[in-house]
Design a protein around this motif. Structure first.
Motif, mmCIF file in Angstrom:
data_model
loop_
_atom_site.group_PDB
_atom_site.id
_atom_site.type_symbol
_atom_site.label_atom_id
_atom_site.label_comp_id
_atom_site.label_asym_id
_atom_site.label_seq_id
_atom_site.Cartn_x
_atom_site.Cartn_y
_atom_site.Cartn_z
ATOM 1 N N ASP A 10 -10.235 31.697 -10.216
ATOM 2 C CA ASP A 10 -10.699 31.551 -8.830
ATOM 3 C C ASP A 10 -10.656 30.126 -8.274
ATOM 4 O O ASP A 10 -11.139 29.883 -7.180
ATOM 5 C CB ASP A 10 -12.126 32.085 -8.627
ATOM 6 C CG ASP A 10 -12.129 33.588 -8.502
ATOM 7 O OD1 ASP A 10 -11.036 34.162 -8.333
ATOM 8 O OD2 ASP A 10 -13.210 34.184 -8.581
ATOM 9 N N LYS A 70 -5.156 28.802 -8.213
ATOM 10 C CA LYS A 70 -3.761 28.759 -8.707
ATOM 11 C C LYS A 70 -2.821 29.582 -7.851
ATOM 12 O O LYS A 70 -1.789 29.105 -7.404
ATOM 13 C CB LYS A 70 -3.626 29.400 -10.096
ATOM 14 C CG LYS A 70 -4.150 28.676 -11.230
ATOM 15 C CD LYS A 70 -3.933 29.490 -12.507
ATOM 16 C CE LYS A 70 -4.470 30.896 -12.412
ATOM 17 N NZ LYS A 70 -5.935 30.964 -12.455
ATOM 18 N N SER A 71 -3.159 30.853 -7.703
ATOM 19 C CA SER A 71 -2.238 31.764 -7.026
ATOM 20 C C SER A 71 -2.063 31.368 -5.564
ATOM 21 O O SER A 71 -0.968 31.464 -5.025
ATOM 22 C CB SER A 71 -2.723 33.203 -7.135
ATOM 23 O OG SER A 71 -2.849 33.558 -8.499
ATOM 24 N N THR A 72 -3.135 30.911 -4.939
ATOM 25 C CA THR A 72 -3.044 30.484 -3.543
ATOM 26 C C THR A 72 -2.125 29.269 -3.436
ATOM 27 O O THR A 72 -1.294 29.184 -2.526
ATOM 28 C CB THR A 72 -4.453 30.141 -3.004
ATOM 29 O OG1 THR A 72 -5.315 31.229 -3.298
ATOM 30 C CG2 THR A 72 -4.428 29.904 -1.517
ATOM 31 N N ASP A 125 -11.112 21.773 2.153
ATOM 32 C CA ASP A 125 -11.466 22.213 3.509
ATOM 33 C C ASP A 125 -12.911 22.683 3.581
ATOM 34 O O ASP A 125 -13.491 22.801 4.659
ATOM 35 C CB ASP A 125 -10.529 23.349 3.944
ATOM 36 C CG ASP A 125 -10.564 24.525 2.985
ATOM 37 O OD1 ASP A 125 -11.009 25.606 3.382
ATOM 38 O OD2 ASP A 125 -10.182 24.358 1.803
ATOM 39 N N ALA A 168 -5.376 24.531 -0.744
ATOM 40 C CA ALA A 168 -4.296 25.501 -0.963
ATOM 41 C C ALA A 168 -4.335 26.561 0.119
ATOM 42 O O ALA A 168 -3.330 27.142 0.485
ATOM 43 C CB ALA A 168 -4.432 26.133 -2.344
#
Ligand code: GDP
Ligand code: MG
Length: 598
Positions: free
Chosen positions: A16, A19-21, A136, A165
Motif C-alpha cells: 500500500d 508501487k503499482s500506482t 500530496d 504517484a
C-alpha cells in the motif's frame, strides 16, 4: 540499443505504499499506456488483484524512454508483489534486476516489509534509490521519514526524491534517476547464451510462457535452447517482449528481458531459477538457482456435491500450472467424502486460491480449517510429517510432537508496545529483542509457534495498534511442544474435518468454546444434535441443538404460488453450502468456526 542504455529495475515497497500506482504513472508518462487503455493498476492483470488492490504475480514491461541527455534508453520495469506470502516472487524479480526503487509512504514511514524487501534487494547486490511517496497528502512528514530511511536502512536520503504517484508530481525525476543512478547491466552478447528464468506461467493458447533475463549471449527465434538442470532441448517458437502488450522480436541480447514460448507442456519444463542456454553451445556454469518454496499452510478442499469432484480436480490441475507454490493431493474424509489436501505458502495465498477456484471455475467448495505441518516422533523411532490433524497418531504411539516456529518482527509506534507484547505473550511467544528505531518507533522481535499467528494474528495486531503495526515473519525451526488433538463428535460420531491440534494448556478452554460456537453455527434439524469435544476420547464439553421443523410453505398458506416457489428456492440456495453428514446438515461456516475458537 547498446547495453549501456538498458536499465533493469524493480519497484519495492511495503504493501500500500504505492508501487503499482507509481508503475502506472511511469507507463503513462512514457506514453506506453495511452488514455484509452488507461486502467488503474495496469500491471495488475488478474481481476482479483485489481479488486483486492494487491499485486500477486510479478509482471515485467519494456519501456522505451528518451532521457534528458538526448539518448534513447530501454527501461525494463518489473513490478513485484508486496505481501509476505509472496516474497518468493519478489526475490525472483530482484534477481533479474540491477537496481530497485524503494517506495516509502511519507505519511507512514519505514515498515516491516520495507525492511524485508531492502534486505532481499541487498542480497541481490542491487543499487537502491529511496523515494518518498504521497507527498500530496497533508500528513506527509518527509523529514521524519527521510531520517528513518537513513537511520534504519542506512541509505543516503539527504536529497530524496519526493513524489506523488497519484498526481504524477515529480515522477519524471524518478525516470531520470533510473537512468543516471542505476547501473546498466553487464554481459557479453557474443558469449554462450546464459539466461535466467525468473517467471513462467501456463497459457491455454501458447502453452508455457517463460520470462527471462539474458546475462550473456544472444537468443533468436528458431534457436534450439537447452534447460540447464534437465538438459531438455526445445525450439524457440515465439520470442518477444511486453511493451506493455506482447510484441514479437527476432532476437534479444545480453542485458535484455523478454519472454519465449517453446512448445513446453508443463511448468516443470522451465523451472523458475533455472538457466537457459543454447543446445549447440551450452554454458558451463548455471545461474545460482532460487531457494525452493515450501508450502507451510494446509487445508482440505471438498466439493459440496460428490459429482463436482472431477471438475474440481481439473480446476486444481489448471491452477497448479500457474502457481508452482500451490500443491494438492487427493484425500478423503469420513465427514466430507472425497476431496483434496492443498498446500499454500501462507493464509493470503490460501484465500486467493480459494477465491480463484470459486470465481474462475465456479467451484462450490467446503474448506476445512487450515493447519501447519506437525512433526510426530513415534515411540518406535519413526518421524511423520502431519499436515492434517485428523491423521495424528494416537497419543499412546507418540513420543513427542513438534511444531514450526517463526520469527516475527513487528514495527510499531511507541504507545502500542504494551498491547503488542501482550498479544505476543498470549500466542505463546518468546521475546527476543526490542529496539528503538527512533524515539517513537520500536521493532519488537518474537519467536512464536506458527500455528498461533496463522489465523487472525494479523487482524488482531492491526486492531490492537489502530492499524499502525506492520509485520514480517519467517519460519525458523521445529520445536517440541505439549500438543494434543482435540476431537469433535456429533451425535457421538467423531467428525474428522473438525479435529484440531492445540496446546495442552488451552485445550479445555478451546474445546468448550469450540463446542459452543458449533452449536451456534449448526442450524436446528428435525431431531436433536449433540456436539461433544474430546481429548484422547475423554469428553470435555457438550452442547445440544434442539430439534426444530422449518416449514417455509406453512408460513404463507394461501399465498400465491410464485411466492412459495421463491421461498423454496431461497431455502434451497441456503442449503448449497451445507454438507450432509449422515442425516445432519452442516453449513460451511461451521468448518471455519474451528479457527476462531479459543
Ligand atoms: P502497492 O500495494 O504498493 O502496489 O500500493 P498501490 O499502488 O496499490 O497504492 C495503495 C493506495 O495508495 C491506493 O489507494 C493508491 O491510490 C494510494 N496512493 C498511491 N500513491 C499515492 C500518492 O502519491 N498519493 C496519494 N494520496 N495516494 C496514493
Ligand atoms: Mg500493487
Amino acid at each position: 540499443v547498446k547495453i549501456s542504455n538498458i536499465r533493469n529495475f524493480s519497484i519495492i515497497a511495503h504493501i500500500d505504499h504505492g508501487k503499482s500506482t507509481l508503475a502506472d504513472r511511469i507507463l503513462e508518462i512514457t506514453g506506453l499506456v495511452g488514455d484509452r487503455e488507461k486502467k488503474a493498476q495496469y500491471l495488475d492483470k488478474m481481476d482479483l488483484e485489481r479488486e483486492r488492490g494487491i499485486t500477486i504475480k510479478a509482471q515485467s514491461v519494456r519501456i522505451p524512454y528518451k532521457a534528458a541527455d538526448g539518448e534513447d534508453y530501454i527501461l525494463n520495469l518489473i513490478d513485484t508483489p508486496g505481501h509476505v506470502d509472496f516474497s518468493y516472487e519478489v526475490s525472483r524479480s530482484l534477481a533479474a534486476s540491477d537496481g530497485a526503487l524503494l517506495v516509502v509512504d511519507a505519511t507512514q514511514g519505514v515498515e516491516a516489509q520495507t525492511l524485508a524487501n531492502v534486505f532481499l534487494a541487498l542480497d541481490n547486490d542491487l543499487e537502491i534509490i529511496p523515494i518518498l511517496n504521497k507527498i500530496d497528502l497533508a500528513s506527509a512528514d518527509v523529514d521524519r521519514v527521510a531520517r528513518e530511511i537513513e537511520e534504519i536502512i542506512g541509505l543516503d536520503c539527504s536529497d530524496p526524491l519526493m513524489i506523488s504517484a497519484k498526481t504524477g508530481l515529480n515522477v519524471d525525476q524518478v525516470l531520470e534517476a533510473v537512468v543516471t543512478q542505476l547501473p546498466a547491466p553487464t554481459g557479453d552478447p557474443d558469449k554462450p547464451l546464459k539466461a535466467l528464468i525468473f517467471d513462467s506461467w501456463y497459457d491455454s493458447y501458447q502453452g508455457v510462457v517463460v520470462l527471462f533475463r539474458i546475462l550473456d549471449g544472444t537468443i533468436k527465434k528458431g534457436d534450439k535452447i537447452q534447460i540447464f538442470s534437465s538438459k531438455l532441448v526445445f525450439d524457440v517458437t515465439t520470442l518477444g517482449v511486453y511493451s506493455p502488450e506482447a510484441m514479437n522480436v527476432k532476437s534479444l541480447s545480453a542485458g535484455e528481458v523478454g519472454f519465449l514460448c517453446a512448445s513446453m507442456k508443463e511448468l516443470n519444463d522451465a523451472p523458475v531459477g533455472d538457466t537457459i542456454t543454447l543446445a549447440s553451445d551450452p554454458v558451463e556454469e548455471p545461474f545460482p538457482g532460487f531457494q525452493e518454496v515450501k508450502a507451510m499452510v494446509f487445508c482440505g478442499l471438498y466439493p459440496v456435491e460428490p459429482s463436482e469432484y472431477e471438475p474440481l480436480k481439473g480446476a486444481l490441475e489448471k491452477l497448479q500450472l500457474n502457481d508452482t507454490a500451490f500443491s494438492y493431493e487427493p484425500e478423503s474424509s469420513t465427514a466430507l467424502g472425497f476431496g483434496f489436501r492443498c498446500g499454500f505458502l501462507g493464509l493470503l495465498h490460501m484465500e486467493i486460491i480459494q477465491e480463484r477456484l470459486e470465481r474462475e471455475f465456479q467451484a462450490k467448495l467446503i474448506a476445512t480449517a487450515p493447519s501447519v505441518i506437525y512433526q510426530a516422533k513415534l515411540i518406535n523411532g519413526k518421524v511423520l510429517e502431519i499436515d492434517n490433524p485428523s491423521k495424528m497418531p494416537e497419543a499412546t504411539e507418540l513420543e513427542s510432537l513438534s511444531e514450526p516456529y517463526c520469527r516475527l518482527e513487528i514495527h510499531v509506534p511507541n504507545e502500542y508496545v504494551g498491547s503488542v507484547l501482550k498479544l505476543c505473550e498470549e500466542k505463546r511467544g518468546l521475546q527476543q529483542d526490542m529496539r528503538y528505531l527512533s524515539s517513537s518507533r520500536v521493532i519488537i522481535t518474537y519467536e512464536v509457534p506458527f500455528a498461533e499467528i496463522m489465523y487472525d494474528f494479523f487482524d488482531k495486531l492491526k486492531s490492537h495498534t489502530k492499524g499502525y503495526a506492520s509485520l514480517d515473519y519467517e519460519i525458523i525451526d521445529y520445536r517440541v511442544s505439549n500438543l494434543v488433538k482435540l476431537d469433535i463428535l456429533i451425535n457421538t460420531e467423531p467428525v474428522d474435518a473438525f479435529s484440531v491440534i492445540v496446546h495442552k494448556d488451552s485445550a479445555y478452554a478451546h474445546g468448550r468454546s469450540l463446542a459452543l460456537k458449533l452449536k451456534r453455527a449448526i442450524p436446528r434439524q428435525m431431531f436433536e444434535v449433540v456436539i461433544q469435544a474430546a481429548i484422547a476420547r475423554k469428553i470435555i464439553a457438550k452442547e445440544r441443538v434442539a430439534p426444530f421443523r422449518k416449514n417455509v410453505i406453512a408460513k404463507c398458506y394461501g399465498g400465491d404460488i410464485s411466492r412459495k416457489r421463491k421461498l423454496l428456492e431461497k431455502q434451497k440456495e441456503g442449503k448449497k453450502r451445507m454438507k450432509k453428514m449422515g442425516n445432519i446438515e452442516i453449513p460451511q461456516e461451521a468448518f471455519l468456526v474451528v479457527l476462531k475458537a479459543g
